[in-house]
Write a protein that holds these residues in place. Structure first.
Motif, PDB file in Angstrom:
ATOM      1  N   SER A 181       0.819  -1.213   0.000  1.00  5.73           N
ATOM      2  CA  SER A 181       0.000   0.000   0.000  1.00  5.73           C
ATOM      3  C   SER A 181       0.853   1.264   0.000  1.00  5.73           C
ATOM      4  N   SER A 237      -0.446  -4.294   4.721  1.00  6.60           N
ATOM      5  CA  SER A 237      -1.807  -4.065   4.250  1.00  6.60           C
ATOM      6  C   SER A 237      -2.334  -5.281   3.498  1.00  6.60           C
ATOM      7  N   GLY A 276      -8.479   0.420  -1.144  1.00  9.38           N
ATOM      8  CA  GLY A 276      -7.620  -0.704  -1.487  1.00  9.38           C
ATOM      9  C   GLY A 276      -7.873  -1.225  -2.892  1.00  9.38           C
ATOM     10  N   ARG A 323      -8.624  -1.699   2.242  1.00  8.16           N
ATOM     11  CA  ARG A 323      -7.221  -1.717   2.678  1.00  8.16           C
ATOM     12  C   ARG A 323      -7.217  -1.907   4.182  1.00  8.16           C
ATOM     13  N   CYS A 327      -5.194  -1.872   6.999  1.00  7.47           N
ATOM     14  CA  CYS A 327      -3.897  -1.298   7.343  1.00  7.47           C
ATOM     15  C   CYS A 327      -3.578  -1.713   8.778  1.00  7.47           C
TER      16      CYS A 327
END
Length: 135
Positions: free
Chosen positions: A69, A75, A115, A122, A124
């Motif tokens: 990412s 990620s 994402g 995404r 994270c």
């Protein structure tokens, strides 16, 4: 913001979590902290395997869903089904979706809608909240 400790399969008193985790793991997993970007070796880990909760060992993500990412945190575009839960996080004067382990409630990070496909998500994650288990 917190999730009630009794909602999870694995519950421990705070003093036991402190004994079982490193100080940084405790800060992130149990106190909803965030590690500094670009400090986790797992950000650049792209071997085949599974990413599990550092607090309880539950498998959370597979290497097939990991992507770069460029944020400085590991990620993923999707968790293993049923492995994570989410809550609304209104800290830092913004609304975000916090991600936690569905087994022990440990704070993992946040999920965002920027994402890649196929999910557009995404996840994270704080690397310190994960442990990588190679296939």
């Amino acid at each position: 913001m917190s999730v009630a400790n009794n909602e999870f399969e694995i519950t421990k008193p705070e003093t036991e979590w402190q004994k079982d985790l490193t100080p940084e793991q405790f800060k992130v997993l149990r106190k909803h902290g965030t590690e500094r970007a670009h400090t986790s070796e797992l950000d650049k880990q792209y071997g085949e395997g599974t990413y599990a909760c550092a607090g309880c060992g539950q498998p959370l993500f597979t290497s097939e869903t990991k992507f770069n990412s460029r944020t400085g945190w590991p990620s993923f575009f999707a968790p293993i089904e049923g492995a994570v839960g989410t809550t609304v996080d209104k800290a830092l004067f913004m609304t975000r979706t916090e991600v936690h382990c569905s087994r022990c409630g440990g704070h993992l990070g946040h999920v965002f809608n920027d994402g890649p496909q196929p999910t557009g998500d995404r996840y994270c994650m704080n690397g310190v909240s994960l442990k990588f288990i190679a296939d």
